[in-house]
Design a protein around this motif. Sequence first.
Motif, PDB file in Angstrom:
ATOM      1  N   LYS A 107       0.798  -1.229   0.000  1.00 14.31           N
ATOM      2  CA  LYS A 107       0.000   0.000   0.000  1.00 14.31           C
ATOM      3  C   LYS A 107       0.831   1.280   0.000  1.00 14.31           C
ATOM      4  O   LYS A 107       0.289   2.365  -0.151  1.00 14.31           O
ATOM      5  N   GLN A 144       3.228   7.987  -1.053  1.00 11.60           N
ATOM      6  CA  GLN A 144       1.799   7.756  -1.232  1.00 11.60           C
ATOM      7  C   GLN A 144       1.395   6.506  -0.468  1.00 11.60           C
ATOM      8  O   GLN A 144       2.081   5.489  -0.521  1.00 11.60           O
ATOM      9  N   TYR A 145       0.282   6.608   0.243  1.00 16.36           N
ATOM     10  CA  TYR A 145      -0.262   5.467   0.964  1.00 16.36           C
ATOM     11  C   TYR A 145      -1.686   5.241   0.486  1.00 16.36           C
ATOM     12  O   TYR A 145      -2.520   6.154   0.543  1.00 16.36           O
ATOM     13  N   MET A 146      -1.982   4.033   0.017  1.00 20.11           N
ATOM     14  CA  MET A 146      -3.316   3.690  -0.464  1.00 20.11           C
ATOM     15  C   MET A 146      -4.065   2.942   0.629  1.00 20.11           C
ATOM     16  O   MET A 146      -3.581   1.931   1.146  1.00 20.11           O
ATOM     17  N   PHE A 147      -5.240   3.428   0.993  1.00 19.80           N
ATOM     18  CA  PHE A 147      -6.072   2.773   2.005  1.00 19.80           C
ATOM     19  C   PHE A 147      -6.683   1.481   1.460  1.00 19.80           C
ATOM     20  O   PHE A 147      -6.867   0.519   2.184  1.00 19.80           O
ATOM     21  N   ASP A 148      -7.009   1.515   0.160  1.00 20.30           N
ATOM     22  CA  ASP A 148      -7.551   0.353  -0.538  1.00 20.30           C
ATOM     23  C   ASP A 148      -7.118   0.463  -1.994  1.00 20.30           C
ATOM     24  O   ASP A 148      -6.214   1.236  -2.300  1.00 20.30           O
ATOM     25  N   ASP A 149      -7.747  -0.260  -2.902  1.00 22.80           N
ATOM     26  CA  ASP A 149      -7.329  -0.228  -4.305  1.00 22.80           C
ATOM     27  C   ASP A 149      -7.593   1.103  -4.996  1.00 22.80           C
ATOM     28  O   ASP A 149      -6.991   1.395  -6.029  1.00 22.80           O
ATOM     29  N   ASN A 151      -8.465   4.437  -3.083  1.00 23.29           N
ATOM     30  CA  ASN A 151      -8.371   5.665  -2.287  1.00 23.29           C
ATOM     31  C   ASN A 151      -7.083   5.717  -1.479  1.00 23.29           C
ATOM     32  O   ASN A 151      -6.679   4.717  -0.887  1.00 23.29           O
ATOM     33  N   GLY A 152      -6.475   6.912  -1.462  1.00 25.59           N
ATOM     34  CA  GLY A 152      -5.241   7.060  -0.714  1.00 25.59           C
ATOM     35  C   GLY A 152      -4.911   8.505  -0.416  1.00 25.59           C
ATOM     36  O   GLY A 152      -5.702   9.416  -0.666  1.00 25.59           O
ATOM     37  N   VAL A 153      -3.720   8.704   0.115  1.00 27.40           N
ATOM     38  CA  VAL A 153      -3.221  10.030   0.450  1.00 27.40           C
ATOM     39  C   VAL A 153      -1.782  10.135  -0.056  1.00 27.40           C
ATOM     40  O   VAL A 153      -1.045   9.145  -0.091  1.00 27.40           O
ATOM     41  N   TYR A 173      -5.539  14.063  -1.522  1.00 31.02           N
ATOM     42  CA  TYR A 173      -6.345  12.839  -1.593  1.00 31.02           C
ATOM     43  C   TYR A 173      -6.093  12.233  -2.967  1.00 31.02           C
ATOM     44  O   TYR A 173      -6.011  12.953  -3.977  1.00 31.02           O
ATOM     45  N   ARG A 175      -7.310   9.330  -5.870  1.00 36.38           N
ATOM     46  CA  ARG A 175      -8.374   8.436  -6.333  1.00 36.38           C
ATOM     47  C   ARG A 175      -7.913   7.771  -7.609  1.00 36.38           C
ATOM     48  O   ARG A 175      -7.604   8.448  -8.597  1.00 36.38           O
TER      49      ARG A 175
END
Length: 177
Positions: A107, A144-149, A151-153, A173, A175
């Motif tokens: 992630k 970059q860190y992706m919370f799921d496939d 969405n991330g920051v 953010y 997407r």
Amino acid sequence: MRILTLSVLAVATLAAAPSFAQDSNGGNTYVTLGYSQFQFARNAAAGTPEVELGTITGRIGYQFNPNFAIEGEGGFGVNDDKVLGVTVKGRGTLGAYVVGIVPVGEKFSLLGRAGYQQAWVEAKLGSIKVKDDDGSFAIGVGAQYMFDDANGVRADYTRYTENDGTDGFAISYVRKF
């Protein structure tokens, strides 16, 4: 002028990137929306203080493979500064970048980017108003860190080479489509 033209063409090409989103791998097209803070270097010899301006920044990009992407970036000024009685406003920015990506985990990724950015600024003292636009080569790093496939920051630091150097810090953010 040629670099500005190439930057505009790169951004226009990126505008067509959503059509690539149907790629069998999925997740190749991405957009970001966030806040960027720009710190214009202080010129001690000229007695010029540091100026800080903020923008709402959006990006659209296309990731060709796990390690390479291109992106266009644009922003509009939302945070002005007042220096020695002069109000300085960031009117907007427009840029194009190539992005190197190093996945560190499932992630988390480290980013490096290089490109060209154009900025529009306005300074006003009383009824006197001066507008300026300036372009600059830019190089930056980020994570970059992706919370799921999808969405991330993302956090970035970018150094702009013109005008004795300007530093840009951004949080966004992310997407993916």
